[in-house]
Design an enzyme around this catalytic site. Structure first.
Site, PDB file in Angstrom:
ATOM      1  N   ASN A   8      20.965 -35.305  34.233  1.00 51.44           N
ATOM      2  CA  ASN A   8      20.297 -36.315  33.401  1.00 51.44           C
ATOM      3  C   ASN A   8      21.120 -36.530  32.115  1.00 51.44           C
ATOM      4  O   ASN A   8      20.682 -36.207  31.009  1.00 51.44           O
ATOM      5  CB  ASN A   8      18.877 -35.875  33.075  1.00 51.44           C
ATOM      6  CG  ASN A   8      18.013 -37.019  32.593  1.00 51.44           C
ATOM      7  OD1 ASN A   8      18.496 -38.136  32.398  1.00 51.44           O
ATOM      8  ND2 ASN A   8      16.740 -36.753  32.382  1.00 51.44           N
ATOM      9  N   HIS A  36       8.904 -31.832  27.530  1.00 53.70           N
ATOM     10  CA  HIS A  36       8.406 -31.984  28.899  1.00 53.70           C
ATOM     11  C   HIS A  36       6.920 -31.684  29.040  1.00 53.70           C
ATOM     12  O   HIS A  36       6.321 -32.048  30.056  1.00 53.70           O
ATOM     13  CB  HIS A  36       9.193 -31.082  29.856  1.00 53.70           C
ATOM     14  CG  HIS A  36      10.504 -31.651  30.282  1.00 53.70           C
ATOM     15  ND1 HIS A  36      11.666 -31.516  29.539  1.00 53.70           N
ATOM     16  CD2 HIS A  36      10.848 -32.378  31.377  1.00 53.70           C
ATOM     17  CE1 HIS A  36      12.661 -32.126  30.168  1.00 53.70           C
ATOM     18  NE2 HIS A  36      12.202 -32.653  31.277  1.00 53.70           N
TER      19      HIS A  36
END
Length: 435
Positions: free
Chosen positions: A307, A338
């Site tokens: 990512n 997250h």
């Protein structure tokens, strides 16, 4: 039935696919010079609003509130305090939303609506754009609304010109996914003339489409293997390793196909090309580099390449501003971003320890191993070990719950990060003795 449902397995993929014709339309109208600059911003903003309502339903309000408050903070704050204020509000609001998910899943023991998950995912991406812009304002790359010294390379954000900023936060090609695009690049892409606007490459879109089809086919095949196998509760030794590797492979294939689809959508809208890039703009990078991720024998390289735009954002936001333990602080913030589920906290902290061990292990090996057959054997062994450690971390992060984490930690798979922890301890002791 599996092949019929191939492209409709994930709701985000469905909505990204539905946005594709509108991205092509936007690019075509820009190339034909049929749009004024204001109309381009309005098209992107309206498209983002419609897509949010379609994908998130009533939970789209979480995104709209966040974007509205971010616009207000940037308009009312000076360049020195804008980042602190926007960062505090955005992470606070996102944390409250994640706590709502925790309350639903862990206290009420009920599955949260799919639209809520989509809204949280979009909110995380919005946090990236908000903090990226606030950092640009603080560093003088974008001029703050309250004033400041204008220079030639900066872009202005005035109270009467909030449309570009609002459009940047909610523009539909990047609302549900995609690499982080800086505000300077976004504005340059929107405002460039038709003569500088890149022509759409059908081959580039076709190549991405073929990659997605291949990855989805591999997912279908691997899903059958995973569903036919045993779980972590009743596996034994090598079987546990195979289950962990195949399950993590399924997660990776899912991420890869999503990232390529997101990249294709941005490319279709005209935001994924380097053509016409001005000097000083942050370059566009796709989130996935399949070759590097699957061939690297270093956990630190995997962390930087996984990512990629998010890794670059974390490096700029946390790593470069950390005085002590920058790797640990970066991964700890990533766990916060997250959602702070138990598996995520454990997984990201374990990842930070593995990265620290990776630096010392490979530094020691490069100095100690000079015979090329041994170096080749060392590289093969560390590649396999890296892939298994990443699989272990991925299962912890994706499992999220405390019950799954306990089963994972009690399985034979804990041997692999355990080996790196022992080597880290020994190499740190050796380094202290040498010093």
């Amino acid at each position: 039935m599996d092949w019929l449902q191939l492209f409709f397995l994930h709701p985000i993929s469905l909505y990204q696919g539905a946005a594709f014709p509108f991205a092509l339309l936007f690019n075509y109208l820009c190339i034909m010079d049929s749009f004024s600059t204001r109309a381009r911003y309005l098209f992107l903003l309206a498209g983002g609003g419609v897509l949010a309502l379609a994908a998130m339903g009533p939970y789209a309000l979480l995104i709209f509130i966040s974007a509205l408050c971010a616009v207000a903070l940037v308009s009312l704050s000076g360049p020195q305090e804008v980042h602190r204020l926007t960062f505090s509000f955005q992470m606070g609001w996102q944390t409250l939303c994640h706590l709502g998910l925790h309350y639903t899943e862990y206290y009420l023991q009920e599955p949260a609506p799919v639209r809520f998950y989509i809204a949280l995912s979009s909110l995380m991406l919005l946090t990236q754009r908000v903090t990226s812009l606030s950092l640009d304002i603080r560093e003088g790359k974008v001029e703050a609304a309250s004033g400041g010294t204008r220079n030639r390379s900066s872009l202005s954000v005035c109270p009467s010109e909030t449309l570009p900023f609002a459009s940047y936060l909610l523009f539909f090609p990047a609302l549900l996914g995609g690499p982080l695009c800086s505000f300077q690049r976004f504005r340059a892409c929107v405002e460039r003339s038709s003569s500088l606007h890149p022509c759409l490459s059908l081959w580039a879109l076709t190549r991405r489409g073929l990659q997605i089809v291949g990855l989805e086919c591999l997912q279908v095949a691997l899903r059958r293997v995973v569903s036919a196998g045993a779980g972590l509760d009743d596996c034994q030794q090598l079987e546990c390793i195979y289950i962990m590797w195949s399950t993590a492979g399924l997660f990776k294939l899912t991420y890869y196909s999503h990232w390529i689809l997101d990249d294709a959508l941005l490319h279709a809208a005209g935001f994924g090309s380097e053509t016409g890039q001005r000097s000083g703009e942050e370059g566009y990078i796709p989130d996935v580099d399949l070759w590097t991720l699957e061939t690297t024998h270093r956990i630190s390289v995997f962390a930087r390449q996984w990512n990629r735009s998010t890794a670059r954002w974390l490096r700029r936001l946390i790593f470069r501003n950390s005085q002590r333990w920058p790797v640990l602080q970066t991964f700890a913030f990533s766990a916060w971003w997250h959602g702070l589920h138990p598996g995520q906290v454990f997984g990201f902290l374990c990842w930070s320890v593995m990265v620290e061990a990776d630096y010392l292990i490979h530094t020691f090996a490069n100095l100690s191993i000079s015979f090329w057959p041994l170096r080749l054997l060392y590289r093969a062994f560390t590649w396999a070990h890296t892939q298994l450690i990443i699989a272990y971390i991925m299962l912890a992060v994706e499992g999220r719950s405390l019950s799954f984490l306990s089963r994972l930690c009690c399985s034979y798979n804990s041997i692999f990060p355990g080996v790196y922890c022992v080597l880290l301890f020994l190499l740190v002791k050796r380094k202290q003795k040498c010093n």
